[in-house]
Design a protein around this motif. Structure first.
Motif, PDB file in Angstrom:
ATOM      1  N   LEU A 282      10.239  74.217 113.083  1.00 50.61           N
ATOM      2  CA  LEU A 282      11.612  74.095 112.600  1.00 50.61           C
ATOM      3  C   LEU A 282      11.630  73.406 111.240  1.00 50.61           C
ATOM      4  O   LEU A 282      12.441  73.742 110.362  1.00 50.61           O
ATOM      5  N   ARG A 283      10.728  72.466 111.036  1.00 51.43           N
ATOM      6  CA  ARG A 283      10.649  71.724 109.782  1.00 51.43           C
ATOM      7  C   ARG A 283      10.244  72.625 108.614  1.00 51.43           C
ATOM      8  O   ARG A 283      10.698  72.455 107.485  1.00 51.43           O
ATOM      9  N   GLN A 284       9.380  73.611 108.896  1.00 49.08           N
ATOM     10  CA  GLN A 284       8.845  74.468 107.835  1.00 49.08           C
ATOM     11  C   GLN A 284       9.520  75.829 107.797  1.00 49.08           C
ATOM     12  O   GLN A 284       8.998  76.750 107.153  1.00 49.08           O
ATOM     13  N   PHE A 285      10.641  75.993 108.469  1.00 50.68           N
ATOM     14  CA  PHE A 285      11.321  77.281 108.563  1.00 50.68           C
ATOM     15  C   PHE A 285      11.482  77.908 107.170  1.00 50.68           C
ATOM     16  O   PHE A 285      12.016  77.293 106.251  1.00 50.68           O
ATOM     17  N   GLY A 286      11.004  79.124 107.034  1.00 45.44           N
ATOM     18  CA  GLY A 286      11.128  79.846 105.769  1.00 45.44           C
ATOM     19  C   GLY A 286      10.099  79.487 104.726  1.00 45.44           C
ATOM     20  O   GLY A 286      10.094  80.082 103.637  1.00 45.44           O
ATOM     21  N   ARG A 287       9.194  78.534 105.040  1.00 45.46           N
ATOM     22  CA  ARG A 287       8.205  78.132 104.030  1.00 45.46           C
ATOM     23  C   ARG A 287       6.848  77.841 104.684  1.00 45.46           C
ATOM     24  O   ARG A 287       6.197  76.861 104.371  1.00 45.46           O
ATOM     25  N   PHE A 288       6.445  78.704 105.590  1.00 42.79           N
ATOM     26  CA  PHE A 288       5.157  78.540 106.242  1.00 42.79           C
ATOM     27  C   PHE A 288       4.035  78.997 105.317  1.00 42.79           C
ATOM     28  O   PHE A 288       4.190  79.963 104.546  1.00 42.79           O
ATOM     29  N   SER A 289       2.895  78.318 105.398  1.00 40.68           N
ATOM     30  CA  SER A 289       1.674  78.871 104.834  1.00 40.68           C
ATOM     31  C   SER A 289       1.212  79.983 105.767  1.00 40.68           C
ATOM     32  O   SER A 289       1.601  80.041 106.928  1.00 40.68           O
ATOM     33  N   ARG A 290       0.343  80.829 105.252  1.00 39.25           N
ATOM     34  CA  ARG A 290      -0.014  82.051 105.982  1.00 39.25           C
ATOM     35  C   ARG A 290      -1.493  82.042 106.344  1.00 39.25           C
ATOM     36  O   ARG A 290      -2.346  81.765 105.496  1.00 39.25           O
ATOM     37  N   VAL A 291      -1.799  82.346 107.607  1.00 39.23           N
ATOM     38  CA  VAL A 291      -3.174  82.514 108.052  1.00 39.23           C
ATOM     39  C   VAL A 291      -3.448  84.006 108.149  1.00 39.23           C
ATOM     40  O   VAL A 291      -2.829  84.714 108.952  1.00 39.23           O
ATOM     41  N   ARG A 292      -4.344  84.505 107.321  1.00 38.41           N
ATOM     42  CA  ARG A 292      -4.678  85.926 107.313  1.00 38.41           C
ATOM     43  C   ARG A 292      -5.638  86.252 108.456  1.00 38.41           C
ATOM     44  O   ARG A 292      -6.613  85.534 108.671  1.00 38.41           O
ATOM     45  N   LEU A 293      -5.359  87.314 109.166  1.00 38.24           N
ATOM     46  CA  LEU A 293      -6.239  87.767 110.240  1.00 38.24           C
ATOM     47  C   LEU A 293      -7.150  88.853 109.686  1.00 38.24           C
ATOM     48  O   LEU A 293      -6.680  89.896 109.225  1.00 38.24           O
ATOM     49  N   LYS A 294      -8.432  88.606 109.722  1.00 44.76           N
ATOM     50  CA  LYS A 294      -9.403  89.561 109.202  1.00 44.76           C
ATOM     51  C   LYS A 294     -10.445  89.844 110.271  1.00 44.76           C
ATOM     52  O   LYS A 294     -11.214  88.947 110.625  1.00 44.76           O
ATOM     53  N   PRO A 295     -10.445  91.061 110.831  1.00 39.88           N
ATOM     54  CA  PRO A 295      -9.537  92.167 110.513  1.00 39.88           C
ATOM     55  C   PRO A 295      -8.178  91.983 111.191  1.00 39.88           C
ATOM     56  O   PRO A 295      -8.037  91.169 112.101  1.00 39.88           O
ATOM     57  N   ALA A 296      -7.204  92.771 110.738  1.00 38.28           N
ATOM     58  CA  ALA A 296      -5.898  92.755 111.387  1.00 38.28           C
ATOM     59  C   ALA A 296      -6.035  93.344 112.791  1.00 38.28           C
ATOM     60  O   ALA A 296      -6.902  94.185 113.051  1.00 38.28           O
ATOM     61  N   HIS A 297      -5.162  92.882 113.712  1.00 40.17           N
ATOM     62  CA  HIS A 297      -5.253  93.289 115.112  1.00 40.17           C
ATOM     63  C   HIS A 297      -4.112  94.245 115.463  1.00 40.17           C
ATOM     64  O   HIS A 297      -2.948  93.993 115.129  1.00 40.17           O
ATOM     65  N   ASN A 298      -4.442  95.310 116.178  1.00 43.76           N
ATOM     66  CA  ASN A 298      -3.442  96.270 116.605  1.00 43.76           C
ATOM     67  C   ASN A 298      -2.528  95.621 117.639  1.00 43.76           C
ATOM     68  O   ASN A 298      -2.976  95.147 118.687  1.00 43.76           O
ATOM     69  N   VAL A 299      -1.225  95.591 117.353  1.00 38.52           N
ATOM     70  CA  VAL A 299      -0.280  94.893 118.215  1.00 38.52           C
ATOM     71  C   VAL A 299      -0.199  95.552 119.592  1.00 38.52           C
ATOM     72  O   VAL A 299      -0.174  94.873 120.630  1.00 38.52           O
ATOM     73  N   ARG A 300      -0.183  96.873 119.642  1.00 38.38           N
ATOM     74  CA  ARG A 300      -0.098  97.569 120.939  1.00 38.38           C
ATOM     75  C   ARG A 300      -1.305  97.235 121.821  1.00 38.38           C
ATOM     76  O   ARG A 300      -1.172  97.015 123.029  1.00 38.38           O
ATOM     77  N   LYS A 301      -2.497  97.205 121.226  1.00 44.33           N
ATOM     78  CA  LYS A 301      -3.691  96.899 122.019  1.00 44.33           C
ATOM     79  C   LYS A 301      -3.631  95.479 122.574  1.00 44.33           C
ATOM     80  O   LYS A 301      -4.010  95.233 123.721  1.00 44.33           O
ATOM     81  N   LEU A 302      -3.151  94.549 121.751  1.00 40.71           N
ATOM     82  CA  LEU A 302      -3.030  93.174 122.224  1.00 40.71           C
ATOM     83  C   LEU A 302      -2.023  93.076 123.366  1.00 40.71           C
ATOM     84  O   LEU A 302      -2.251  92.358 124.352  1.00 40.71           O
TER      85      LEU A 302
END
Length: 699
Positions: free
Chosen positions: A514-534
């Motif tokens: 809630l404190r960082q709403f709208g200003r989060f740092s980003r953690v990149r997923l490498k490789p990206a994960h298929n949402v349906r499979k998860l």
């Protein structure tokens, strides 16, 4: 009647008038030139753009009376002098598109123009083709007569060396408010020195000197003085001393993706600076870079003693097409793409070098003097002098004493062993912090105009439990009492509590989100994960455990598609507010970084996605934000999942270390404990010292 007329006049709209040009220029100058050090930075960069190998700076009264810079660069053509101080006159670019491939410092043509609007500027310059130098004076962007009493504003010939001398006199003489807002002359001179020091270190091969103008003498000692043949490390040593120089090691990297060239000199684990020194250059510009500084602070906190800080000189050369140098009026900051990946690369390379340098370390230990046998006993019956203001402290009963021992700290707590480079890389998050260290992190609250977010933040404060907050803010961590049930033992005063650190941490992560709403740092997923499979993994796991029995008649495919559609339809909002990125082809590309240095259990990711579909109201704004943040907090909770394999001893040790060195210190900083934690019995009083004394007395 008169009052009504006055009210009507007051309510009438005012006419819009165009400001006079000199007012516009003076306002613009105040944005570019905020203090003498800003002016000097611009002038040094102009000299470097001119190819100077020698730059001499003379300062009087912190740069307010005189700020003079002399270089041996290419000089300025006589024909260009009439428009030298007009706004937006430059030799660096011809079109806006040139900004995408900028290879020079100056480019906007505002520095000299701005200076001329708030100071008296005299320029003496000579190109190598000229037979003599030319002198010109400027005020408010225009040439003015060099000699007082003259009406001719044309440049006058004079003797001079190749290059340019710019003399800025009486800075801010016509803006008294700015003049009053500045610090003392000594403070402004210190800021000037910092700029000169930074550029002298970065530009090894250019001789730089800076000194105060000495009344009646031209031989004042220079406070900065570097030579042409000196290296970067030599210039660091000349400024900060040989002890600092001896503690530095070189860091270098050349990456193709992201495209970046790194060159740095950084302190090692034995360095014990009382003040952190960070000199950052991006494409040769001296800038502030908050993400990089935060990452390095967190990184070094793993190895340096409490109260000590590193020395870092770091230069990044990036693709000019990915750098925006025009985001700040004074060019104090620049914007660039791939910020997260570049910061991560810096920390990874630093981890490699630091690990190779970590074979031997030295520590300074203060040993308290032993009391001699002749020491006067504390029970002395000697009478105090009459009138003495000191009084004997009141005696505290033994069962009321809080037992503390300043010598009981262990070296492991202050100086954890440096792990291998591979472990450091594994533990390094996007912010550059490693996952195990008791370090204070600064998490600023984002500015948000959404009423729903303001209400949620207000509700957190209204639910505050004052007594529990005092316990959390002033607790002493004793240890993880039971890993399986997430119980931590903490002490407050003479009382010992058992606290469910998973429940406390879940509330902490909700509030941090809630404190960082709208200003989060980003953690990149490498490789990206298929949402349906998860999602299929989560649904299949739930089916195997019988969690769906009697609850729904939907098939697994229908559940997956329903949750996937909800997430995909909301992906623009999720990406903007929570750095939760889903690609066009349905791959999860990024997650929000809630707490630098802490990594959630990635095995809980499928369940996290499934719970987003089941527990979040995607139709109403406030419930949506609240529900998403609650599930994000659940995902980050350190509670062991009964549906996942029992962690091995090494993983358990790492988790316990994170609880002690990351979660509880962060709770001390940011958690606002609520009444609900008391109602849910997340904290229980085990005993207190008074009760223990009664037990021992019976024995």
């Amino acid at each position: 009647m008169a009052a009504s007329a006055a009210d009507a006049a007051a309510a009438a709209p005012r006419a819009i008038a165009k400001l006079p040009e000199h007012v516009v220029n003076r306002i613009a100058a105040g944005e570019i030139i905020q203090r003498p050090s800003n002016a000097l930075k611009e002038l040094i960069e102009n000299a470097l753009d001119a190819g100077a190998t020698s730059i001499r700076i003379t300062v009087k009264d912190g740069g307010l009376k005189l700020l003079q810079i002399q270089d041996n660069g290419s000089g300025i053509r006589k024909d260009d002098l009439p428009i030298l101080c007009e706004r937006f006159t430059t030799s660096k670019i011809k079109a806006f598109e040139d900004l995408s491939s900028l290879g020079t410092y100056g480019f906007r043509g505002e520095a000299l123009a701005s200076i001329s609007h708030v100071a008296h500027l005299i320029v003496t310059t000579k190109t190598r083709d000229e037979t003599c130098a030319w002198k010109a004076a400027y005020a408010d962007g225009d040439m003015v007569p060099v000699k007082s009493g003259s009406k001719d504003s044309a440049p006058v010939p004079c003797a001079g060396n190749d290059g340019t001398v710019l003399a800025v006199e009486d800075l801010f003489y016509n803006t008294p408010q700015r003049l009053k807002a500045l610090r003392s002359a000594a403070d402004e001179y210190a800021r000037i020195l910092q700029v000169v020091i930074a550029y002298s270190i970065h530009n090894a091969g250019v001789a730089m000197s800076c000194k105060k103008a000495s009344a009646g003498s031209s031989n004042a000692t220079a406070d900065v003085n570097t030579t042409v043949g000196a290296s970067t490390l030599d210039n660091i040593g000349a400024t900060y001393g040989e002890p600092v120089k001896s503690q530095l090691f070189e860091v270098a990297a050349d990456s193709a993706e992201p495209r970046v060239k790194l060159r740095a000199w950084c302190s090692g684990t034995n360095y014990q600076g009382k003040k952190g020194r960070y000199l950052f250059f991006i494409n040769n510009r001296y800038v502030d870079c908050s993400p990089l500084k935060r990452a390095l602070e967190a990184f070094y906190s793993n190895f340096l003693a409490k109260g000590t800080h590193p020395f870092v000189y770091l230069s990044l050369e990036l693709d000019p097409n990915k750098v925006d140098p025009n985001v700040h009026p004074t060019k104090k900051e620049v914007g660039f793409e791939d910020e997260t990946e570049i910061v991560e690369l810096v920390c990874e390379r630093l981890a490699d070098v630091l690990a190779s340098q970590g074979d031997s370390r030295s520590f300074k230990v203060q040993v308290p003097p032993r009391p001699s046998s002749t020491t006067t006993p504390t029970t002395s019956t000697a009478r105090k002098p009459a009138g003495s203001s000191s009084s004997k402290p009141s005696k505290v009963a033994p069962n009321k004493l809080v037992r503390t021992d300043a010598q009981s700290q262990t070296l492991d707590g202050l100086f954890p062993t440096i792990p291998s480079a591979s472990k450091l890389r594994k533990a390094t998050t996007t912010s550059g912090a490693t996952a195990h260290r008791s370090a204070r992190v600064r998490i600023a609250q984002s500015e948000c105009a959404l009423t729903s977010v303001k209400q949620l933040r207000k509700e957190v404060l209204e639910a505050r439990h004052q007594g529990l907050e005092d316990v959390v803010k002033n607790h002493i961590f004793v240890g993880v009492a039971d890993y399986a049930t997430s119980q931590s033992a903490i002490q407050h005063g003479t009382k010992l509590y058992l606290a469910n650190h998973a429940v406390f941490a879940e509330e902490l992560f909700y509030q941090l989100g809630l404190r960082q709403f709208g200003r989060f740092s980003r953690v990149r997923l490498k490789p990206a994960h298929n949402v349906r499979k998860l999602l299929h993994l989560a649904v299949d796991k739930a089916s195997a455990n019988g969690a769906r029995e009697g609850k729904t008649s939907w098939s697994s495919d229908k559940i997956v598609e329903h949750v996937y559609t909800s997430l995909f339809d909301a992906r623009a909002m999720l990406d903007e507010y929570f750095a939760f990125g889903i690609s066009d082809d349905g791959a999860l590309e990024s997650l929000p970084l809630v707490l630098p240095g802490y990594q959630p259990d990635i095995l809980k990711l499928p369940l996290f996605l499934l719970r987003l579909g089941a527990h979040v109201d995607w139709q109403a704004e406030k419930p949506c934000f609240d529900g998403f943040l609650r599930e994000l907090a659940f995902f980050h909770s350190p509670a062991p999942s009964p549906d996942l394999p029992t962690p091995n001893p090494e993983s358990q040790a790492q988790a316990k270390h994170a609880v002690e060195h990351i979660l509880w210190p962060t709770m001390r900083q940011y958690l606002v404990p609520s009444d609900k934690l008391i109602e849910d019995k997340a904290v229980v009083l085990v005993t207190k010292l008074e009760h223990l004394y009664r037990t021992f007395e019976r024995c």
